[in-house]
Design a protein around this motif. Structure first.
Motif, PDB file in Angstrom:
ATOM      1  N   SER A   1      71.219  87.495 -99.519  1.00  0.00           N
ATOM      2  CA  SER A   1      70.840  88.448 -98.487  1.00  0.00           C
ATOM      3  C   SER A   1      69.891  87.809 -97.472  1.00  0.00           C
ATOM      4  CB  SER A   1      70.144  89.644 -99.141  1.00  0.00           C
ATOM      5  OG  SER A   1      69.523  90.450 -98.164  1.00  0.00           O
ATOM      6  N   ARG A   2      70.233  87.929 -96.187  1.00  0.00           N
ATOM      7  CA  ARG A   2      69.350  87.421 -95.140  1.00  0.00           C
ATOM      8  C   ARG A   2      68.030  88.168 -95.162  1.00  0.00           C
ATOM      9  NH1 ARG A   2      67.201  88.851 -90.842  1.00  0.00           N
ATOM     10  NH2 ARG A   2      68.317  90.809 -90.837  1.00  0.00           N
ATOM     11  N   SER A   3      68.108  89.494 -95.199  1.00  0.00           N
ATOM     12  CA  SER A   3      66.862  90.264 -95.206  1.00  0.00           C
ATOM     13  C   SER A   3      66.103  90.061 -96.516  1.00  0.00           C
ATOM     14  CB  SER A   3      67.126  91.747 -94.950  1.00  0.00           C
ATOM     15  OG  SER A   3      67.950  92.308 -95.950  1.00  0.00           O
ATOM     16  N   GLY A   4      66.822  89.992 -97.631  1.00  0.00           N
ATOM     17  CA  GLY A   4      66.167  89.785 -98.919  1.00  0.00           C
ATOM     18  C   GLY A   4      65.457  88.452 -98.992  1.00  0.00           C
ATOM     19  N   SER A   5      66.119  87.384 -98.537  1.00  0.00           N
ATOM     20  CA  SER A   5      65.499  86.053 -98.613  1.00  0.00           C
ATOM     21  C   SER A   5      64.292  85.946 -97.692  1.00  0.00           C
ATOM     22  CB  SER A   5      66.525  84.953 -98.301  1.00  0.00           C
ATOM     23  OG  SER A   5      67.033  85.079 -96.988  1.00  0.00           O
ATOM     24  N   THR A   6      64.355  86.570 -96.525  1.00  0.00           N
ATOM     25  CA  THR A   6      63.217  86.489 -95.603  1.00  0.00           C
ATOM     26  C   THR A   6      62.072  87.399 -96.034  1.00  0.00           C
ATOM     27  OG1 THR A   6      64.288  88.055 -94.098  1.00  0.00           O
ATOM     28  CG2 THR A   6      64.576  85.724 -93.620  1.00  0.00           C
ATOM     29  N   ILE A   7      62.389  88.543 -96.602  1.00  0.00           N
ATOM     30  CA  ILE A   7      61.327  89.421 -97.128  1.00  0.00           C
ATOM     31  C   ILE A   7      60.620  88.728 -98.287  1.00  0.00           C
ATOM     32  CG2 ILE A   7      60.868  91.580 -98.378  1.00  0.00           C
ATOM     33  CD1 ILE A   7      63.102  92.863 -96.628  1.00  0.00           C
ATOM     34  N   VAL A   8      61.394  88.115 -99.178  1.00  0.00           N
ATOM     35  CA  VAL A   8      60.804  87.391-100.312  1.00  0.00           C
ATOM     36  C   VAL A   8      59.896  86.276 -99.797  1.00  0.00           C
ATOM     37  CG1 VAL A   8      61.393  85.737-102.141  1.00  0.00           C
ATOM     38  CG2 VAL A   8      62.499  87.965-102.079  1.00  0.00           C
TER      39      VAL A   8
ATOM     40  N   ARG B   1      48.128  89.637 -98.516  1.00  0.00           N
ATOM     41  CA  ARG B   1      46.827  89.211 -97.991  1.00  0.00           C
ATOM     42  C   ARG B   1      46.729  89.320 -96.481  1.00  0.00           C
ATOM     43  NH1 ARG B   1      48.888  85.072-100.953  1.00  0.00           N
ATOM     44  NH2 ARG B   1      49.132  83.717 -99.164  1.00  0.00           N
ATOM     45  N   LYS B   2      47.861  89.444 -95.808  1.00  0.00           N
ATOM     46  CA  LYS B   2      47.795  89.414 -94.355  1.00  0.00           C
ATOM     47  C   LYS B   2      48.857  90.304 -93.731  1.00  0.00           C
ATOM     48  CE  LYS B   2      50.264  84.997 -94.264  1.00  0.00           C
ATOM     49  NZ  LYS B   2      50.134  83.588 -93.911  1.00  0.00           N
ATOM     50  N   SER B   3      48.641  90.588 -92.460  1.00  0.00           N
ATOM     51  CA  SER B   3      49.565  91.422 -91.698  1.00  0.00           C
ATOM     52  C   SER B   3      50.464  90.532 -90.848  1.00  0.00           C
ATOM     53  CB  SER B   3      48.789  92.380 -90.796  1.00  0.00           C
ATOM     54  OG  SER B   3      48.116  91.644 -89.786  1.00  0.00           O
ATOM     55  N   ILE B   4      51.422  91.131 -90.194  1.00  0.00           N
ATOM     56  CA  ILE B   4      52.373  90.396 -89.371  1.00  0.00           C
ATOM     57  C   ILE B   4      51.673  89.649 -88.233  1.00  0.00           C
ATOM     58  CG2 ILE B   4      52.952  92.258 -87.766  1.00  0.00           C
ATOM     59  CD1 ILE B   4      55.903  91.394 -88.101  1.00  0.00           C
TER      60      ILE B   4
ATOM     61  N   ILE C   1      61.052  89.447-109.383  1.00  0.00           N
ATOM     62  CA  ILE C   1      59.911  88.600-109.767  1.00  0.00           C
ATOM     63  C   ILE C   1      58.867  88.582-108.645  1.00  0.00           C
ATOM     64  CG2 ILE C   1      59.197  86.213-110.219  1.00  0.00           C
ATOM     65  CD1 ILE C   1      61.930  85.891-111.708  1.00  0.00           C
ATOM     66  N   VAL C   2      59.316  88.392-107.420  1.00  0.00           N
ATOM     67  CA  VAL C   2      58.383  88.318-106.285  1.00  0.00           C
ATOM     68  C   VAL C   2      57.669  89.654-106.094  1.00  0.00           C
ATOM     69  CG1 VAL C   2      58.237  88.022-103.774  1.00  0.00           C
ATOM     70  CG2 VAL C   2      59.559  86.412-105.161  1.00  0.00           C
ATOM     71  N   GLU C   3      58.350  90.746-106.318  1.00  0.00           N
ATOM     72  CA  GLU C   3      57.700  92.063-106.231  1.00  0.00           C
ATOM     73  C   GLU C   3      56.496  92.137-107.165  1.00  0.00           C
ATOM     74  OE1 GLU C   3      57.946  95.276-104.826  1.00  0.00           O
ATOM     75  OE2 GLU C   3      59.163  94.353-103.271  1.00  0.00           O
ATOM     76  N   ARG C   4      56.594  91.490-108.306  1.00  0.00           N
ATOM     77  CA  ARG C   4      55.512  91.535-109.296  1.00  0.00           C
ATOM     78  C   ARG C   4      54.392  90.535-109.005  1.00  0.00           C
ATOM     79  NH1 ARG C   4      56.098  94.257-114.060  1.00  0.00           N
ATOM     80  NH2 ARG C   4      58.117  95.180-114.430  1.00  0.00           N
ATOM     81  N   ILE C   5      54.730  89.364-108.465  1.00  0.00           N
ATOM     82  CA  ILE C   5      53.715  88.313-108.352  1.00  0.00           C
ATOM     83  C   ILE C   5      53.097  88.166-106.960  1.00  0.00           C
ATOM     84  CG2 ILE C   5      54.743  86.986-110.222  1.00  0.00           C
ATOM     85  CD1 ILE C   5      55.750  84.994-108.049  1.00  0.00           C
ATOM     86  N   ALA C   6      53.776  88.656-105.933  1.00  0.00           N
ATOM     87  CA  ALA C   6      53.279  88.446-104.564  1.00  0.00           C
ATOM     88  C   ALA C   6      52.007  89.251-104.324  1.00  0.00           C
ATOM     89  CB  ALA C   6      54.348  88.824-103.548  1.00  0.00           C
ATOM     90  N   LYS C   7      51.088  88.640-103.627  1.00  0.00           N
ATOM     91  CA  LYS C   7      49.809  89.275-103.273  1.00  0.00           C
ATOM     92  C   LYS C   7      49.748  89.444-101.763  1.00  0.00           C
ATOM     93  CE  LYS C   7      48.122  88.867-107.494  1.00  0.00           C
ATOM     94  NZ  LYS C   7      49.002  89.524-108.385  1.00  0.00           N
TER      95      LYS C   7
ATOM     96  N   GLY D   1      52.244  85.869 -98.363  1.00  0.00           N
ATOM     97  CA  GLY D   1      51.111  86.777 -98.317  1.00  0.00           C
ATOM     98  C   GLY D   1      51.271  87.965 -97.398  1.00  0.00           C
ATOM     99  N   LEU D   2      52.429  88.109 -96.760  1.00  0.00           N
ATOM    100  CA  LEU D   2      52.638  89.273 -95.900  1.00  0.00           C
ATOM    101  C   LEU D   2      52.781  90.537 -96.748  1.00  0.00           C
ATOM    102  CD1 LEU D   2      55.197  88.023 -93.219  1.00  0.00           C
ATOM    103  CD2 LEU D   2      52.832  88.719 -92.826  1.00  0.00           C
ATOM    104  N   LYS D   3      52.290  91.628 -96.208  1.00  0.00           N
ATOM    105  CA  LYS D   3      52.524  92.920 -96.845  1.00  0.00           C
ATOM    106  C   LYS D   3      54.026  93.181 -96.807  1.00  0.00           C
ATOM    107  CE  LYS D   3      48.122  94.463 -95.028  1.00  0.00           C
ATOM    108  NZ  LYS D   3      47.483  95.164 -93.923  1.00  0.00           N
ATOM    109  N   ARG D   4      54.542  93.883 -97.801  1.00  0.00           N
ATOM    110  CA  ARG D   4      55.979  94.138 -97.901  1.00  0.00           C
ATOM    111  C   ARG D   4      56.537  94.740 -96.613  1.00  0.00           C
ATOM    112  NH1 ARG D   4      55.991  97.751-101.521  1.00  0.00           N
ATOM    113  NH2 ARG D   4      55.914  96.379-103.310  1.00  0.00           N
ATOM    114  N   ALA D   5      55.861  95.740 -96.065  1.00  0.00           N
ATOM    115  CA  ALA D   5      56.341  96.397 -94.847  1.00  0.00           C
ATOM    116  C   ALA D   5      56.364  95.417 -93.675  1.00  0.00           C
ATOM    117  CB  ALA D   5      55.495  97.604 -94.516  1.00  0.00           C
TER     118      ALA D   5
END
Length: 186
Positions: A162-169, A135-138, A127-133, A175-179
């Motif tokens: 998942s620790r990494s999954g929950s923090t990435i989400v 807007r900003k960098s690290i 869901i977050v992959e679809r709705i997240a925008k 508004g962070l870029k996925r990377a």
């Protein structure tokens, strides 16, 4: 090779594969142990800590240039801000972990909890992959963002989250870029 060593190798491979994916390595280890018929007390927390240490060393090695740049340039405002954010993101999990420790190794470490959390986590991630925008960098991460990401990280105290999954989400929802959300996570 004695059977315990074979199981240890299998579990080590599972840990290595799952740690860098936004899925719960701890959850997958518990499920694998159950499938192999290994009592979770056979290896216990010391084994989990040892394979987590191996993963930590791998993460440090992978990000060694970034980490060295942070250490070398710690007096620069940009690096100070990122270091502060990383420290702040760690604090909620430490505090909450101390408060719920008895549940993590007790009632929450059941296969139905782990399986449920894996499914819920996967659905949330999709869901977050679809709705997240993005807007900003690290570099634009605020101290509030860091604390929110830290609270999201504390959800991983529940086996199967998942620790990494929950923090990435959390990072993506902020508004962070996925990377950048993944880089901050690791």
């Amino acid at each position: 090779m004695p059977i315990d060593y074979l199981y240890a190798v299998i579990l080590g491979v599972i840990q290595g594969i799952t740690e860098f994916l936004p899925i719960s390595s701890t959850g997958h280890l518990a499920i694998t142990q159950d499938l192999l018929g290994v009592d979770q007390q056979t290896f216990g927390l010391q084994f989990d800590a040892a394979i987590q240490l191996g993963t930590t060393v791998a993460v440090i090695w992978f990000f060694r240039k970034d980490l060295w740049d942070l250490v070398r340039n710690w007096r620069k405002p940009k690096e100070q801000k990122l270091l502060l954010a990383l420290v702040l993101a760690t604090l909620p999990a430490l505090a909450i972990g101390a408060a719920v420790e008895q549940y993590v190794e007790g009632p929450w470490r059941q296969l139905w909890v782990i399986a449920t959390m894996l499914v819920i986590g996967g659905v949330i991630f999709l869901i977050v992959e679809r709705i997240a925008k993005a807007r900003k960098s690290i570099e634009q991460t605020t101290w509030k963002d860091a604390l929110i990401i830290g609270f999201a990280q504390s959800l991983a105290l529940v086996p199967g989250v998942s620790r990494s999954g929950s923090t990435i989400v959390a990072g993506m929802l902020l508004g962070l870029k996925r990377a950048d959300a993944a880089r901050f996570t690791f």
